[in-house]
Design a protein around this motif. Structure first.
Motif, PDB file in Angstrom:
ATOM      1  N   THR A 406       0.844  -1.198   0.000  1.00 12.84           N
ATOM      2  CA  THR A 406       0.000   0.000   0.000  1.00 12.84           C
ATOM      3  C   THR A 406       0.881   1.251   0.000  1.00 12.84           C
ATOM      4  OG1 THR A 406      -0.164  -0.326   2.399  1.00 12.84           O
ATOM      5  CG2 THR A 406      -2.069  -0.936   1.068  1.00 12.84           C
ATOM      6  N   VAL A 407       0.382   2.283  -0.695  1.00 14.69           N
ATOM      7  CA  VAL A 407       1.115   3.541  -0.821  1.00 14.69           C
ATOM      8  C   VAL A 407       0.218   4.671  -0.326  1.00 14.69           C
ATOM      9  CG1 VAL A 407       2.343   5.086  -2.377  1.00 14.69           C
ATOM     10  CG2 VAL A 407       2.313   2.626  -2.844  1.00 14.69           C
ATOM     11  N   PHE A 408       0.690   5.387   0.705  1.00 12.51           N
ATOM     12  CA  PHE A 408      -0.084   6.482   1.298  1.00 12.51           C
ATOM     13  C   PHE A 408       0.633   7.814   1.120  1.00 12.51           C
ATOM     14  CE2 PHE A 408      -1.525   2.765   3.595  1.00 12.51           C
ATOM     15  CZ  PHE A 408      -2.888   2.998   3.763  1.00 12.51           C
ATOM     16  N   ASP A 409      -0.147   8.888   1.092  1.00 12.90           N
ATOM     17  CA  ASP A 409       0.421  10.227   1.162  1.00 12.90           C
ATOM     18  C   ASP A 409       0.841  10.474   2.610  1.00 12.90           C
ATOM     19  OD1 ASP A 409       0.135  13.249   1.792  1.00 12.90           O
ATOM     20  OD2 ASP A 409       0.259  13.181  -0.399  1.00 12.90           O
ATOM     21  N   ALA A 410       2.117  10.770   2.808  1.00 13.38           N
ATOM     22  CA  ALA A 410       2.651  10.894   4.167  1.00 13.38           C
ATOM     23  C   ALA A 410       2.019  12.027   4.954  1.00 13.38           C
ATOM     24  CB  ALA A 410       4.169  11.079   4.110  1.00 13.38           C
ATOM     25  N   GLU A 411       1.534  13.053   4.257  1.00  6.78           N
ATOM     26  CA  GLU A 411       1.005  14.215   4.964  1.00  6.78           C
ATOM     27  C   GLU A 411      -0.485  14.104   5.266  1.00  6.78           C
ATOM     28  OE1 GLU A 411       2.068  17.499   2.486  1.00  6.78           O
ATOM     29  OE2 GLU A 411       4.208  17.335   2.936  1.00  6.78           O
ATOM     30  N   THR A 412      -1.259  13.543   4.327  1.00  2.88           N
ATOM     31  CA  THR A 412      -2.721  13.513   4.502  1.00  2.88           C
ATOM     32  C   THR A 412      -3.269  12.143   4.892  1.00  2.88           C
ATOM     33  OG1 THR A 412      -3.151  12.949   2.184  1.00  2.88           O
ATOM     34  CG2 THR A 412      -2.929  15.301   2.733  1.00  2.88           C
ATOM     35  N   GLY A 413      -2.480  11.076   4.695  1.00  3.45           N
ATOM     36  CA  GLY A 413      -2.981   9.736   4.970  1.00  3.45           C
ATOM     37  C   GLY A 413      -3.831   9.168   3.854  1.00  3.45           C
ATOM     38  N   GLU A 414      -3.919   9.887   2.723  1.00  4.95           N
ATOM     39  CA  GLU A 414      -4.704   9.388   1.583  1.00  4.95           C
ATOM     40  C   GLU A 414      -4.080   8.110   1.025  1.00  4.95           C
ATOM     41  OE1 GLU A 414      -5.832  10.631  -3.042  1.00  4.95           O
ATOM     42  OE2 GLU A 414      -4.667  11.996  -1.782  1.00  4.95           O
ATOM     43  N   LEU A 415      -4.927   7.119   0.738  1.00  5.93           N
ATOM     44  CA  LEU A 415      -4.464   5.899   0.085  1.00  5.93           C
ATOM     45  C   LEU A 415      -4.255   6.220  -1.393  1.00  5.93           C
ATOM     46  CD1 LEU A 415      -3.878   2.837   0.097  1.00  5.93           C
ATOM     47  CD2 LEU A 415      -6.328   2.473  -0.343  1.00  5.93           C
ATOM     48  N   LEU A 416      -3.010   6.302  -1.818  1.00 10.57           N
ATOM     49  CA  LEU A 416      -2.694   6.662  -3.200  1.00 10.57           C
ATOM     50  C   LEU A 416      -2.765   5.464  -4.135  1.00 10.57           C
ATOM     51  CD1 LEU A 416       0.387   8.961  -2.507  1.00 10.57           C
ATOM     52  CD2 LEU A 416      -1.961   9.684  -3.012  1.00 10.57           C
ATOM     53  N   GLY A 417      -2.428   4.285  -3.631  1.00  8.64           N
ATOM     54  CA  GLY A 417      -2.454   3.101  -4.476  1.00  8.64           C
ATOM     55  C   GLY A 417      -2.294   1.838  -3.660  1.00  8.64           C
TER      56      GLY A 417
END
Length: 473
Positions: A406-417
């Motif tokens: 899993t790949v997350f945006d480090a700042e927002t916690g959004e699941l990017l992929g």
């Protein structure tokens, strides 16, 4: 002949998973609908694509399990297969589902018009001319016309990369082999190429896959691609990456391929070749140029609601470009119809949440951005990983090779992929698709209770891993 004014509210041309789903949704919204089909209800997907290939791959999977019965404490003295029976089962599955689409058309009072359609100028939408099998034509007028004519396998005649149905196959030919090729060359390592390579390898063919770029499954995350190649090679598959097929020369009962890789050229002889080098949209003989529809690289250009810019004319599915997936076509069809109907919740189509699945052994599934693409887009990322070897259900299944990433945006916690390889991941990926569609962050995913023992627990663990909280490795 002159068409009667507004025979229908909507005419859909093409009855694949985009066309027939759009037609059904239109009737739910109160429209009078007709669907035109030149071959078989259900289109390529049900008859020559998604469904029958999965039936073939299921036979290969059962054979694989039978070969490895000893590891499960079972005794199977001899494993063998009947190729024609395998093919027949696949065709029977396709026939059953095509018949099911016919039932859905009747149930929803959708008029089915068999024949080949073309368009000419008209108002409030182009006139649809249908030529039946006897060559007779009839015009139909609708308030709206939707193109769902799909796509076909790409060929490169100049290099001899053109199917003949005998020695050089498309996916369609590869589904109905009369005999098993001893040596098989697959050109292209996308989902279609890999699925057929996996199927024929399991049945005993000596399979070589040629890929133009430097890795197989090029749209997948690099880590998943590398793991896939390693597992496929363990099973006996051979790969040539960064390689170009310069020419194919047909012999009496074999094909000689000239392949260039790393500045060197070599020849490979194979009994059969499968072309899996992409697809082109079915835009010909429809009259689109005369209507003024914009076509780029064999695909009709549309906006997020399927509008072509020509009054009353819409297009969806493979015809409009990648991703070339049945579920994408269905969703596009629904959005397009709801836009036509003026539904308040209609929103433009967003391809970023469309999952991709490869039904090889092992399976591969993904949604959203790869780690590399996320970084290219400027995201600071947190990456989580969990291996199948750490999951009790995977070990019990005898399927302990695989990975969930899993790949997350480090700042927002959004699941990017999210990217997965291993047993049943094509069934698991929808969990991450829902998370992306619902704009969930790592917090909600961490708080979600996953059942035990299941493969889905690895999805939870991968999220935990991205934030330093993984429990079982």
């Amino acid at each position: 002949m002159e068409a009667e004014l507004a025979d229908f509210d909507l005419i859909v041309i093409g009855s694949g998973p985009g066309g027939y789903v759009a037609a059904i949704r239109a009737t739910q919204l109160g429209m009078k609908v007709a669907i035109v089909e030149r071959e078989s209800l259900g289109g390529i997907c049900l008859n020559w694509g998604c469904i029958p290939t999965k039936a073939l791959l299921r036979s290969a999977e059962v054979l694989h399990l039978a070969k490895n019965a000893k590891s499960f404490g079972l005794k199977i003295d001899k494993t063998d297969f009947d190729l024609q029976a395998v093919v027949k089962r696949s065709r029977d599955v396709a026939k059953q589902l095509s018949g099911g689409v016919g039932h859905l058309m009747k149930k929803n009072k959708i008029e089915v018009i068999m024949g080949e359609a073309s368009l000419k100028k008209g108002k409030p939408a182009p006139v649809v001319t249908v030529k039946d099998k006897d060559g007779k034509t009839k015009d139909y007028q609708a308030k709206h016309v939707m193109l769902a004519t799909g796509a076909r396998a790409r060929a490169i005649p100049q290099a001899g990369l053109e199917p003949d149905g005998k020695l050089i196959w498309t996916y369609r030919d590869a589904m109905v082999p009369e005999t098993l090729p001893k040596k098989l060359l697959v050109i292209g390592s996308g989902a279609i190429g890999i699925e057929f390579a996996s199927f024929y390898n399991e049945l005993g063919s000596d399979v070589t896959v040629v890929e133009a770029v430097d890795r197989i499954l090029p749209v997948e995350d690099e880590e998943i691609s590398a793991m896939a190649r390693k597992q496929f090679e363990k099973q006996g598959l051979k790969f040539m990456t960064g390689a170009q097929v310069k020419s194919l020369k047909k012999n009496k009962n074999s094909v000689t391929a000239e392949i260039s890789a790393g500045g060197k050229s070599e020849t490979i002889e194979a009994d059969r070749v499968i072309l899996a080098i992409g697809i082109v949209g079915n835009v010909e003989n429809l009259g689109l140029e005369e209507l003024g529809a914009k076509i780029e690289k064999t695909h009709v250009v549309v906006d997020g609601f399927g509008r072509t810019g020509v009054q009353g004319l819409y297009a969806i599915g493979d015809l409009t470009g990648p991703p070339w997936l049945a579920h994408k076509a269905s969703h596009e069809g629904v959005i397009c119809v709801e836009g036509i109907a003026g539904a308040n919740h209609a929103h433009p189509f967003d391809a970023s949440n469309v999952p991709g699945c490869t039904y090889s052994h092992p399976q591969i599934a993904s949604v959203g951005l790869t780690e590399a693409k996320a970084k290219e887009a400027g995201h600071k990322v947190k990456v989580g990983k969990f291996p199948f070897i750490g999951n009790g259900k995977a070990i019990a299944l005898g399927a302990s090779e695989g990975l969930v990433k899993t790949v997350f945006d480090a700042e927002t916690g959004e699941l990017l992929g999210a990217h997965m390889i291993g047993a049943e991941v094509t069934e698991l990926i929808q969990g991450y698709v829902i998370a992306r569609e619902g704009e969930l962050t790592e917090a909600e995913l961490m708080e979600t209770v996953f059942p035990h023992p299941t493969l889905s627990e690895m999805m939870h663990e991968s999220v935990l891993s991205a934030y330093g909280r993984v429990l079982h490795i």
